[in-house]
Design a protein around this motif. Structure first.
Motif, PDB file in Angstrom:
ATOM      1  N   LEU A 125       0.820  -1.116  -0.134  1.00 44.25           N
ATOM      2  CA  LEU A 125      -0.060   0.218  -0.081  1.00 44.25           C
ATOM      3  C   LEU A 125       0.836   1.240   0.183  1.00 44.25           C
ATOM      4  O   LEU A 125       0.273   2.287  -0.345  1.00 44.25           O
ATOM      5  CB  LEU A 125      -1.005   0.079   1.287  1.00 44.25           C
ATOM      6  N   LEU A 126       1.965   1.192   0.450  1.00 43.13           N
ATOM      7  CA  LEU A 126       3.064   2.514   0.110  1.00 43.13           C
ATOM      8  C   LEU A 126       3.027   3.025  -1.223  1.00 43.13           C
ATOM      9  O   LEU A 126       2.937   4.109  -1.024  1.00 43.13           O
ATOM     10  CB  LEU A 126       4.353   2.144   0.758  1.00 43.13           C
ATOM     11  N   PRO A 127       3.273   2.209  -2.187  1.00 42.71           N
ATOM     12  CA  PRO A 127       3.120   2.681  -3.578  1.00 42.71           C
ATOM     13  C   PRO A 127       2.002   3.336  -3.919  1.00 42.71           C
ATOM     14  O   PRO A 127       1.831   4.205  -4.629  1.00 42.71           O
ATOM     15  CB  PRO A 127       3.459   1.481  -4.210  1.00 42.71           C
ATOM     16  N   VAL A 128       0.742   2.690  -3.466  1.00 43.44           N
ATOM     17  CA  VAL A 128      -0.598   3.431  -3.678  1.00 43.44           C
ATOM     18  C   VAL A 128      -0.505   4.766  -3.124  1.00 43.44           C
ATOM     19  O   VAL A 128      -1.168   5.766  -3.585  1.00 43.44           O
ATOM     20  CB  VAL A 128      -1.577   2.355  -3.058  1.00 43.44           C
ATOM     21  N   ALA A 129      -0.246   4.880  -1.716  1.00 45.24           N
ATOM     22  CA  ALA A 129      -0.070   6.094  -0.969  1.00 45.24           C
ATOM     23  C   ALA A 129       0.734   6.896  -1.696  1.00 45.24           C
ATOM     24  O   ALA A 129       0.160   8.044  -2.063  1.00 45.24           O
ATOM     25  CB  ALA A 129       0.447   5.796   0.444  1.00 45.24           C
TER      26      ALA A 129
END
Length: 290
Positions: free
Chosen positions: A33-37
């Motif tokens: 989810l960090l890349p999504v953020a």
């Protein structure tokens, strides 16, 4: 990520996709989810969760679900289900559907499309035997991203080397640089549709064969029971259900019975057999363990 933020994400993913995450999966959530953020212009998972608490953030919510969905797939995965398709399901259907000469197949959680294309290749390889027959293959998935890839039918060298016999690669794919594209003939055999298995899917109609492999393992027991129950309503009594190697209907539903000789293959149980109870089932199919 705080415990409260992780609990929010766990509940969100369970409600939206059926995915059940254990306490030990926090590292996986953060890594995905960090890349999504960052793509959304957010500096951290904390900021992502804060934004997701707004029910109007539909695009971001979809991106989170897609990032957490496992999209592992390859051609003729596990081999055995495709042997069942060719040796058991198709011969039975060709006999039972001789009057209509029409067979409908649903691949649920089809991911990037290798399973439907493997079925399509199996059908094409049967040649004249299927002349005059109409086959409808529907591939569904919760992720728009993987469905776009499936529709395009473009795969990397690594992807076509996983399970795809070289003779089928050369026969049904065209190479362009480092990628291979499925022939238009095969692509026209399959329809694609976005579908969340938690939602109502009765509008898809009835199917003769349903492949629902390697997705139930991510659901909790009540969700498995619900999905299997709704699938059973879409299959005729002579239809077939195919589950993944680590999946079973045992202990979940009486709507299906394990095929006596083919592991992972199930047939709907008649209303009379369901009413007869476990004793009748044991006499018909041995232990019934799949």
């Amino acid at each position: 990520m705080t415990p409260a933020e992780y609990d929010f994400l766990r509940q969100f993913l369970k409600v939206r996709s059926g995915l059940v995450l254990s306490n030990e999966k926090q590292y996986l959530v953060e890594s995905r989810l960090l890349p999504v953020a960052r793509k959304a212009g957010l500096a951290s998972i904390t900021a992502l969760v804060a934004r997701m608490r707004d029910p109007r953030e539909h695009v971001l919510a979809d991106a989170v679900v897609e990032a957490m969905t496992t999209n592992e797939s390859f051609f003729f995965r596990d081999k055995t289900p495709f042997e069942h398709f060719k040796d058991v399901m198709l011969p039975a259907m060709l006999q039972k559907r001789a009057s209509t000469r029409r067979i409908r197949i649903w691949c649920a959680a089809a991911s990037t499309g290798q399973e439907p294309y493997s079925l399509a290749m199996t059908l094409k390889e049967m040649g004249p035997k299927l002349a005059g027959w109409r086959f409808e293959i529907l591939g569904t998935d919760i992720s728009n991203e993987v469905l776009d890839r499936a529709r395009a039918g473009v795969y990397s060298q690594f992807e076509v080397q996983r399970g795809l016999p070289i003779q089928l690669l050369l026969k049904y794919f065209t190479q362009t640089g480092d990628t291979w594209q499925v022939s238009s003939e095969l692509r026209q055999m399959i329809q694609w549709k976005k579908l969340n298995l938690l939602d109502n899917f009765s509008n898809l109609g009835s199917f003769d064969i349903v492949f629902c492999r390697n997705v139930l393992i991510y659901f909790d027991q009540p969700t498995k029971i619900d999905v299997l129950g709704r699938i059973s309503k879409m299959l005729p009594e002579d239809g077939f259900l195919v589950l993944g190697a680590a999946e079973t209907v045992v202990g979940l539903t009486d709507a299906f019975q394990a095929h006596p000789e083919r592991r992972g293959l199930y047939t709907p149980r008649t209303a009379a057999a369901q009413a007869a109870g476990p004793a009748s089932r044991l006499s018909m199919f041995g232990s019934g363990v799949a």
